[in-house]
Design an enzyme around this catalytic site. Structure first.
Site, PDB file in Angstrom:
ATOM      1  N   LYS A   1      -5.685  -1.256 -29.291  1.00  0.00           N
ATOM      2  CA  LYS A   1      -5.992  -2.442 -28.479  1.00  0.00           C
ATOM      3  C   LYS A   1      -6.508  -3.568 -29.369  1.00  0.00           C
ATOM      4  CE  LYS A   1      -4.291  -1.970 -25.568  1.00  0.00           C
ATOM      5  NZ  LYS A   1      -3.494  -0.864 -25.159  1.00  0.00           N
TER       6      LYS A   1
ATOM      7  N   LYS B   1       6.368  -6.936 -24.146  1.00  0.00           N
ATOM      8  CA  LYS B   1       5.853  -5.942 -23.193  1.00  0.00           C
ATOM      9  C   LYS B   1       6.750  -4.708 -23.200  1.00  0.00           C
ATOM     10  CE  LYS B   1       3.078  -4.541 -19.896  1.00  0.00           C
ATOM     11  NZ  LYS B   1       1.778  -4.060 -20.340  1.00  0.00           N
TER      12      LYS B   1
ATOM     13  N   GLY C   1       0.839  -1.200   0.000  1.00  0.00           N
ATOM     14  CA  GLY C   1       0.000   0.000   0.000  1.00  0.00           C
ATOM     15  C   GLY C   1       0.870   1.244   0.000  1.00  0.00           C
TER      16      GLY C   1
ATOM     17  N   GLU D   1      -3.740  -5.048 -31.585  1.00  0.00           N
ATOM     18  CA  GLU D   1      -2.679  -5.840 -30.969  1.00  0.00           C
ATOM     19  C   GLU D   1      -3.159  -7.152 -30.381  1.00  0.00           C
ATOM     20  OE1 GLU D   1      -0.319  -3.853 -27.962  1.00  0.00           O
ATOM     21  OE2 GLU D   1      -2.052  -2.912 -27.066  1.00  0.00           O
TER      22      GLU D   1
ATOM     23  N   GLU E   1      -6.468   4.774 -29.091  1.00  0.00           N
ATOM     24  CA  GLU E   1      -6.133   3.690 -28.172  1.00  0.00           C
ATOM     25  C   GLU E   1      -7.069   2.494 -28.382  1.00  0.00           C
ATOM     26  OE1 GLU E   1      -3.692   2.941 -26.509  1.00  0.00           O
ATOM     27  OE2 GLU E   1      -4.377   1.532 -24.990  1.00  0.00           O
TER      28      GLU E   1
ATOM     29  N   HIS F   1     -12.077  13.464 -45.755  1.00  0.00           N
ATOM     30  CA  HIS F   1     -10.985  13.836 -46.673  1.00  0.00           C
ATOM     31  C   HIS F   1     -10.322  12.601 -47.291  1.00  0.00           C
ATOM     32  CE1 HIS F   1     -11.428  18.009 -45.603  1.00  0.00           C
ATOM     33  NE2 HIS F   1     -11.435  17.670 -44.317  1.00  0.00           N
TER      34      HIS F   1
HETATM   35  C1  AGP Z   1       0.488  -1.109 -25.479  1.00  0.00           C
HETATM   36  O1  AGP Z   1      -0.622  -1.923 -25.390  1.00  0.00           O
HETATM   37  C2  AGP Z   1       1.608  -1.655 -26.224  1.00  0.00           C
HETATM   38  N1  AGP Z   1       1.941  -2.952 -25.783  1.00  0.00           N
HETATM   39  C3  AGP Z   1       2.729  -0.722 -26.600  1.00  0.00           C
HETATM   40  O2  AGP Z   1       2.199   0.131 -27.569  1.00  0.00           O
HETATM   41  C4  AGP Z   1       3.390   0.127 -25.523  1.00  0.00           C
HETATM   42  O3  AGP Z   1       2.510   1.109 -25.068  1.00  0.00           O
HETATM   43  C5  AGP Z   1       4.665   0.794 -26.102  1.00  0.00           C
HETATM   44  O4  AGP Z   1       5.563  -0.196 -26.509  1.00  0.00           O
HETATM   45  C6  AGP Z   1       5.312   1.751 -25.141  1.00  0.00           C
HETATM   46  O5  AGP Z   1       5.716   1.097 -23.981  1.00  0.00           O
HETATM   47  P1  AGP Z   1       6.161   1.920 -22.720  1.00  0.00           P
HETATM   48  O6  AGP Z   1       4.983   2.643 -22.216  1.00  0.00           O
HETATM   49  O7  AGP Z   1       6.652   0.875 -21.748  1.00  0.00           O
HETATM   50  O8  AGP Z   1       7.253   2.836 -23.144  1.00  0.00           O
END
Ligand code: AGP
Length: 607
Positions: A485, A602, A101, A488, A481, A504
């Site tokens: 999502k 990640k 916490g 990906e 965003e 356009h």
């Molecule tokens: C987000 O869902 C992605 N996996 C990816 O776009 C990510 O946000 C990007 O690689 C940046 O990562 P960071 O925030 O750790 O720099």
């Protein structure tokens, strides 16, 4: 977020604590430690790094003890070093504490303790608890913990042992999870069920503002005043895998559900009683912040979408011009950066190479650098002049969810802070926006609860080949965003686009079978967005309108999603949640692994 485990019973305590901690690593993994009653003393072993490093350090040695506590940390105060790893001791080595916490008033408590002669060995908020208990002398441990909980503000799950009480573990809970497990002549306490599920399925529920005293024979629970309360037991039905994900099908879904708590943590201790933003951790001279004449916000992927929102917030509230850049592009356009430039790098991991390279370039031109990251002591945090942590806890799913919404909140706090320092916004308006931020955890909980509705809406979309996500102004980063999502994790073509720009060119792609999701929550532009969406409907698209509760004008839509009403930038946080759920449900309906999407990492540490 951290993981806590405690054990009292007949087994060698390391055999329970180490596997228990490994099962809690999803809660944090930057340092770990154990404290064990060994004869007349308390033995503490701790290290920076994962549980593996702690196991290596113990090298198979058993203490012979059967009462102990352990911790796996996700740093919020102080770098992930060995000295900041839990457990933490008082001055005499008599009291040992682990904590999950944030203690908001720790600095104040620490000052008082230092004045009374206590010496601190770490930079953590947690250590104050050990010294406060020491300060209270020989009173029973459960009583002292209750008093500490009355003094400490913020979220707590605390587990304490004391040299003079070799058979007892005392734990307290307020705002952070804590469960007790009952075995046969043995008891467990932990942040989460997986820590003890291999030993018992009998669990005792510990409510907020409760203190529980545990011996091998059972548990006694009291409220914060010391009145005994009934012990309620439950049988755990989950298997281990499901328990680690908190019963959710995936970490991504769990992390979507954790957003209310994560946002509350981002805000915790950063707003004072008068309704002003206090970001003491920035430690930047106000004169410097007043002299800034340009801001760059630099990031990649999802973090870049937070940067898009940040531009609106900072420009609107401070009137300083803000440029945003995709990090991998920044250096190659020869940007105009000088010592009056503020550069804000946003990266959940703090290790994305593109972002690091860009902010290093800007820093080399003399800019002041603020890092906004979720990982304490990450490269971005170390290299920045000041850091604002998002405090989302570890995110295991590759797709960013709770780290994004906490970035949005952190950037709004930062925008308001700059406005406050520069006196560019009426204090009443700042206070109003802060009240809205404070309401966000509740608003986001409401949206998360619509998951089944979103699932029903998306059921027929597994065969859809093209999606558009449209929005204007504050709704534009949300749309971007939402599209990212879906791309990906569901591997489907999804375009995020400025709603007004469709006419356009891209409108040529709209035909029957294309799903078009229009985000229309931003009061300045929502009627314009609705007109743009009507144009999509006229071309045969399947239309979804994401609007605020009580809005109308969307009768032409095939589906409507509503989020709680709020000021524009507040709605960026609530509005993105249904889009996370859209991506999640489309991907799972297609049988895809949402936690580990193909081709993605990640953290991207290559250029
Ligand atoms: C987000 O869902 C992605 N996996 C990816 O776009 C990510 O946000 C990007 O690689 C940046 O990562 P960071 O925030 O750790 O720099």
């Amino acid at each position: 977020m951290c993981g806590i485990v405690g054990y009292v019973g007949k087994r060698p305590v390391e055999d329970v604590l180490l596997p228990g901690l490994s099962r809690l690593e999803y809660r944090g993994y930057d340092s770990a430690g154990l404290a064990i009653h060994e004869g007349d003393s308390l033995k503490v072993t701790k290290t920076a790094g994962r549980i593996e490093a702690l196991t290596e350090q113990l090298d198979g040695q058993k203490s012979g003890g059967s009462v102990g506590i352990g911790h796996t940390r996700w740093a919020t105060h102080g770098a992930p070093t060995t000295s900041n790893a839990h457990p933490h001791l008082d001055c005499t080595g008599d009291v040992v504490v682990v904590h999950n916490g944030i203690i908001e008033n720790w600095a104040e408590l620490k000052k008082g303790l230092e004045k009374r002669g206590h010496a601190f060995a770490s930079e953590t908020d947690t250590e104050v608890v050990a010294h406060l208990i020491e300060d209270m002398g020989d009173a029973p441990l459960d009583e002292t913990l209750r008093r500490v909980m009355q003094m400490a503000e913020g979220a707590l799950a605390l587990v304490v042992i004391r040299r003079s009480d070799p058979d007892t573990i005392v734990a307290g809970r307020r705002g952070s999870p804590l469960v007790v497990g009952r075995g046969d002549g043995e008891m467990f306490v932990a942040s989460d069920i997986p820590a003890f599920l291999e030993h018992t399925r009998d669990m005792i529920v510990v409510d907020d503002d409760r203190v529980v005293s545990i011996t091998a024979d059972g548990a006694t629970i009291t409220d914060i005043e010391g009145n005994e309360v009934p012990v309620v037991e439950r049988t755990i039905e989950w298997d281990l895998d499901a328990a680690e994900r908190g019963g959710f099908e995936s970490f991504m879904l769990k992390e979507i559900h954790e957003q209310p708590e994560a946002i509350a943590d981002t805000l915790r201790g950063r707003i004072d009683d008068s309704g002003a933003v206090k970001l003491h951790e920035l430690e930047l001279d106000d004169r410097l912040l007043r002299a800034i004449d340009k801001v760059f916000v630099i990031a990649c992927g999802t973090s870049y979408h937070a940067a898009m929102m940040a531009k609106y917030a900072i420009e609107r509230w401070t009137r300083i011009p803000v440029e945003i850049d995709i990090a991998s592009e920044f250096r190659y356009r020869d940007p105009v950066v000088d010592p009056r430039t503020l550069v804000i790098g946003i990266s959940q991991s703090g290790e994305t190479l593109d972002t690091l390279a860009a902010v290093r370039y800007a820093a080399a031109q003399g800019a002041t650098l603020i890092g906004v990251t979720n990982v304490v002591d990450s490269a971005l945090a170390r290299e920045s002049d000041a850091v604002l942590y998002t405090r989302a806890g570890p995110e295991i799913g590759v797709a960013a969810t709770k780290t994004f919404t906490t970035q949005l909140v952190a950037m709004q706090l930062l925008g308001l802070y700059l406005a406050q320092v520069r006196a560019s916004m009426d204090p009443g308006a700042i206070e109003y926006h802060i009240r809205q931020l404070n309401d966000l955890p509740t608003a986001v909980s409401k949206v998360v609860a619509t998951s089944d509705e979103i699932k029903r809406m998306t059921e027929r979309w597994t065969e859809v080949r093209d999606f558009f996500f449209l929005g204007r102004s504050g709704d534009f980063p949300v749309a971007m965003e939402g599209a990212l999502k879906l791309k990906e994790i569901a591997y489907v073509r999804a375009e995020g686009y400025a709603a007004g720009e469709m006419k356009h060119g891209p409108i040529a792609l709209i035909e029957e079978g294309v799903v078009v999701i229009g985000v229309a929550t931003d009061d300045h532009v929502k009627t314009k967005t609705l007109s743009n969406m009507a144009e999509m409907e006229a071309r045969g698209g399947e239309i979804v309108i994401l609007q605020e509760e009580g809005d109308n004008g969307s009768d032409f839509a095939d589906h409507v999603i509503s989020v709680p009403a709020g000021p524009d930038l507040i709605c960026t946080v609530t509005a993105v949640v249904p889009l996370q759920l859209v991506a999640y449900h489309v991907a799972t309906a297609k049988g895809l692994d949402v936690d580990k999407p193909r081709n993605l990492a990640k953290t991207v540490t290559v250029e």
